[in-house]
Motif scaffolding. Structure first.
Motif, PDB file in Angstrom:
ATOM      1  N   VAL A 246     -11.583  26.388   7.914  1.00 59.61           N
ATOM      2  CA  VAL A 246     -12.928  26.922   8.154  1.00 59.61           C
ATOM      3  C   VAL A 246     -12.854  28.298   8.812  1.00 59.61           C
ATOM      4  CG1 VAL A 246     -15.168  26.541   9.236  1.00 59.61           C
ATOM      5  CG2 VAL A 246     -13.827  24.589   8.441  1.00 59.61           C
ATOM      6  N   PHE A 247     -13.135  29.337   8.042  1.00 62.39           N
ATOM      7  CA  PHE A 247     -13.286  30.683   8.571  1.00 62.39           C
ATOM      8  C   PHE A 247     -14.767  31.067   8.585  1.00 62.39           C
ATOM      9  CE2 PHE A 247      -8.852  30.868   8.381  1.00 62.39           C
ATOM     10  CZ  PHE A 247      -8.373  32.087   8.836  1.00 62.39           C
ATOM     11  N   SER A 248     -15.403  30.987   7.454  1.00 62.57           N
ATOM     12  CA  SER A 248     -16.766  31.493   7.294  1.00 62.57           C
ATOM     13  C   SER A 248     -17.798  30.380   7.344  1.00 62.57           C
ATOM     14  CB  SER A 248     -16.882  32.208   5.947  1.00 62.57           C
ATOM     15  OG  SER A 248     -16.755  31.256   4.899  1.00 62.57           O
ATOM     16  N   PRO A 249     -19.084  30.744   7.490  1.00 62.65           N
ATOM     17  CA  PRO A 249     -20.138  29.737   7.358  1.00 62.65           C
ATOM     18  C   PRO A 249     -20.090  29.029   6.012  1.00 62.65           C
ATOM     19  CG  PRO A 249     -21.023  31.706   8.389  1.00 62.65           C
ATOM     20  CD  PRO A 249     -19.625  32.046   7.949  1.00 62.65           C
ATOM     21  N   LEU A 250     -19.713  29.744   4.932  1.00 61.53           N
ATOM     22  CA  LEU A 250     -19.599  29.112   3.620  1.00 61.53           C
ATOM     23  C   LEU A 250     -18.497  28.055   3.627  1.00 61.53           C
ATOM     24  CD1 LEU A 250     -20.468  28.906   0.692  1.00 61.53           C
ATOM     25  CD2 LEU A 250     -18.909  30.806   0.154  1.00 61.53           C
ATOM     26  N   ASP A 251     -17.371  28.343   4.258  1.00 60.69           N
ATOM     27  CA  ASP A 251     -16.308  27.337   4.389  1.00 60.69           C
ATOM     28  C   ASP A 251     -16.831  26.102   5.113  1.00 60.69           C
ATOM     29  OD1 ASP A 251     -14.451  29.072   3.229  1.00 60.69           O
ATOM     30  OD2 ASP A 251     -13.715  29.802   5.161  1.00 60.69           O
ATOM     31  N   ALA A 252     -17.543  26.338   6.201  1.00 61.14           N
ATOM     32  CA  ALA A 252     -18.090  25.225   6.984  1.00 61.14           C
ATOM     33  C   ALA A 252     -19.072  24.409   6.159  1.00 61.14           C
ATOM     34  CB  ALA A 252     -18.775  25.759   8.238  1.00 61.14           C
ATOM     35  N   LEU A 253     -19.916  25.100   5.381  1.00 59.84           N
ATOM     36  CA  LEU A 253     -20.892  24.409   4.545  1.00 59.84           C
ATOM     37  C   LEU A 253     -20.205  23.491   3.542  1.00 59.84           C
ATOM     38  CD1 LEU A 253     -23.835  24.004   3.696  1.00 59.84           C
ATOM     39  CD2 LEU A 253     -23.599  26.004   2.207  1.00 59.84           C
ATOM     40  N   ARG A 254     -19.136  23.978   2.927  1.00 60.57           N
ATOM     41  CA  ARG A 254     -18.406  23.150   1.966  1.00 60.57           C
ATOM     42  C   ARG A 254     -17.825  21.904   2.621  1.00 60.57           C
ATOM     43  NH1 ARG A 254     -15.467  28.464  -0.534  1.00 60.57           N
ATOM     44  NH2 ARG A 254     -17.037  28.979  -2.133  1.00 60.57           N
ATOM     45  N   ILE A 255     -17.243  22.087   3.808  1.00 63.90           N
ATOM     46  CA  ILE A 255     -16.692  20.941   4.545  1.00 63.90           C
ATOM     47  C   ILE A 255     -17.791  19.931   4.843  1.00 63.90           C
ATOM     48  CG2 ILE A 255     -15.691  20.203   6.745  1.00 63.90           C
ATOM     49  CD1 ILE A 255     -13.595  21.559   5.155  1.00 63.90           C
ATOM     50  N   MET A 256     -18.932  20.425   5.290  1.00 60.24           N
ATOM     51  CA  MET A 256     -20.030  19.537   5.661  1.00 60.24           C
ATOM     52  C   MET A 256     -20.619  18.824   4.449  1.00 60.24           C
ATOM     53  SD  MET A 256     -21.852  22.036   8.460  1.00 60.24           S
ATOM     54  CE  MET A 256     -20.884  22.742   9.801  1.00 60.24           C
ATOM     55  N   GLN A 257     -20.821  19.559   3.368  1.00 61.62           N
ATOM     56  CA  GLN A 257     -21.388  18.949   2.167  1.00 61.62           C
ATOM     57  C   GLN A 257     -20.480  17.885   1.573  1.00 61.62           C
ATOM     58  OE1 GLN A 257     -22.110  22.497  -0.183  1.00 61.62           O
ATOM     59  NE2 GLN A 257     -24.296  22.501   0.316  1.00 61.62           N
ATOM     60  N   GLU A 258     -19.168  18.136   1.622  1.00 60.95           N
ATOM     61  CA  GLU A 258     -18.195  17.191   1.073  1.00 60.95           C
ATOM     62  C   GLU A 258     -17.795  16.116   2.075  1.00 60.95           C
ATOM     63  OE1 GLU A 258     -16.871  17.017  -2.004  1.00 60.95           O
ATOM     64  OE2 GLU A 258     -18.184  18.652  -2.666  1.00 60.95           O
ATOM     65  N   ARG A 259     -18.193  16.283   3.319  1.00 66.76           N
ATOM     66  CA  ARG A 259     -17.730  15.419   4.407  1.00 66.76           C
ATOM     67  C   ARG A 259     -16.207  15.337   4.372  1.00 66.76           C
ATOM     68  NH1 ARG A 259     -20.691  14.475   8.946  1.00 66.76           N
ATOM     69  NH2 ARG A 259     -22.812  14.990   8.318  1.00 66.76           N
ATOM     70  N   ALA A 260     -15.605  16.503   4.213  1.00 64.28           N
ATOM     71  CA  ALA A 260     -14.148  16.591   4.111  1.00 64.28           C
ATOM     72  C   ALA A 260     -13.473  16.494   5.472  1.00 64.28           C
ATOM     73  CB  ALA A 260     -13.750  17.899   3.430  1.00 64.28           C
ATOM     74  N   ALA A 261     -14.246  16.567   6.542  1.00 66.48           N
ATOM     75  CA  ALA A 261     -13.735  16.407   7.903  1.00 66.48           C
ATOM     76  C   ALA A 261     -14.859  15.827   8.750  1.00 66.48           C
ATOM     77  CB  ALA A 261     -13.252  17.733   8.473  1.00 66.48           C
ATOM     78  N   ASP A 262     -14.493  15.361   9.931  1.00 69.05           N
ATOM     79  CA  ASP A 262     -15.493  14.797  10.844  1.00 69.05           C
ATOM     80  C   ASP A 262     -16.032  15.837  11.817  1.00 69.05           C
ATOM     81  OD1 ASP A 262     -15.218  11.911  10.087  1.00 69.05           O
ATOM     82  OD2 ASP A 262     -13.166  12.256  10.761  1.00 69.05           O
ATOM     83  N   LEU A 263     -15.223  16.859  12.072  1.00 64.87           N
ATOM     84  CA  LEU A 263     -15.561  17.879  13.066  1.00 64.87           C
ATOM     85  C   LEU A 263     -15.117  19.249  12.564  1.00 64.87           C
ATOM     86  CD1 LEU A 263     -13.970  15.967  16.086  1.00 64.87           C
ATOM     87  CD2 LEU A 263     -16.427  16.081  15.658  1.00 64.87           C
TER      88      LEU A 263
END
Length: 378
Positions: A246-263
């Protein structure tokens, strides 16, 4: 309050002991310090570590990005027009997140000074105190156990243990640590991308079966392996924290949408500064995903900037802001007070930090002085 100059120097502070991870070994903080000068005489301070193995940024690259590309776009602009300045900063060049972060925090320092308020108050003012963990470097089991024991004696109740070099040795190290520390200390693990997805799942399950009480595991797999990260997250009970992914807000969005991590672990050197970090916080609030505020090997200056963000936003529930605790000396004065695990925000305006009496001995001469003239607003 208009920007009249941006200067760059090099900062070097020895560490108490070498910092070892699965990616590198470091013996000193060797960061880039920037100062933004204004027509009112106010000065904003910023800092960036050249963490090439994570951000891709080197000392020379950070200096060149600031002086050759960012500085010409910002000279002459009023600090109060923060949104306009941030747009110019982030469109000055692609990437170079560490350089942008240093300039960003210096601008926020000035912005809060202009408003005569501590920065964390302008960012939301969620709390006045924070608690940080302390990182224990990768070494043999006996040395790691002794380092951890000493940290607990200093008041740290949460430790971040560096792993990721050898899965089975990692398991032995963590078992030895838990046996030494007992159940009263929270353990976080940071693999720094050191395992394959299958190795990560096998090892984390072994730790769960051994009841080692691991709070979370940070970045178990390669940064770009989103599917692997998601696989690990789905296969274990232990919380998985995304860091290098996670570098950018877009990276964070992808993680959150995919639930690829918990935090999500937010670091200013990855996001490009406070402005982008706040966007990740907003996304995390929408998706209900808690965040950690982390740092690289940085002095108290830029760690203080991260602390202001953490103190401002409720969605940041954990802190890994141990940079000052790893340094052998502190050339700064004022600002947040780092008393081992406890961080207390101060009342000074801006970041609250200025050079201390020993400052000059840690600074070298400016790298360069690129000619730059103010650009007209577009």
């Amino acid at each position: 309050m208009k920007i009249t100059d941006i200067q760059v120097k090099r900062l070097r502070i020895p560490l108490k002991k070498p910092f070892k991870t699965a990616l590198r070994t470091v013996e000193a903080v060797e960061d880039i310090l920037i100062t933004i000068h204004t027509d009112t005489g106010d000065i904003g301070y910023g800092e960036a570590p050249p963490t090439a193995v994570i951000t891709g940024d080197t000392r020379e690259g950070i200096e060149g990005a600031i002086l050759g590309h960012i500085k010409p776009r910002l000279l002459g602009l009023p600090v109060v027009e923060l949104e306009t300045i941030m747009e110019r900063l982030h469109t000055a060049l692609v990437g170079n997140t560490s350089a942008k972060a240093a300039v960003d925090m210096a601008l926020y320092d000035l912005f809060a000074r202009y408003h005569q308020a501590p920065l964390f108050r302008l960012l939301g003012g969620a709390r006045q105190t924070l608690a940080t963990d302390l990182t224990i470097s990768v070494n043999d089991s006996a040395e790691m156990a002794e380092d951890a024991r000493q940290a607990v004696l200093l008041g740290y109740s949460t430790l971040k243990i560096k792993v990721g070099k050898d899965p089975q040795q990692d398991l032995k190290r963590i078992k030895a640590l838990r046996q030494t520390l007992g159940d009263g200390v929270t353990l976080r693990l940071d693999a720094n991308q050191g395992w394959t997805p299958r190795e990560a799942v096998k090892l984390i399950r072994q730790m769960e079966e051994a009841d080692l009480g691991i709070e979370l595991v940070e970045q178990p797999v390669k940064a770009g392996d989103l599917e692997g990260l998601k696989y690990v997250t789905q296969q274990v009970e232990t919380l998985i924290l995304a860091d290098e992914s996670v570098f950018s807000p877009l990276d964070a969005l992808r993680i959150m949408q995919e639930r690829a991590a918990d935090l999500i672990n937010i670091k200013l050197m990855k996001t490009g500064g406070i402005h982008q970090a706040l966007k990740i916080c907003a996304l995390a609030e929408i998706y209900g995903m808690e965040c950690m505020m982390g740092c690289m090997l940085e002095s108290r200056l830029s760690v203080a900037a991260a602390a202001h963000v953490a103190a401002g936003r409720n969605i940041i529930t954990r802190c890994d802001l141990d940079g000052p605790g790893l340094c052998a000396d502190d050339p700064w004065q004022g600002g947040p007070v780092f008393d081992h695990a406890a961080i207390t925000m101060s009342k000074e305006a801006g970041l609250g930090i200025v050079p201390g009496p020993t400052f000059d001995q840690y600074i070298s001469q400016p790298f360069s002085s690129f000619s730059a003239t103010p650009q007209k607003k577009m």
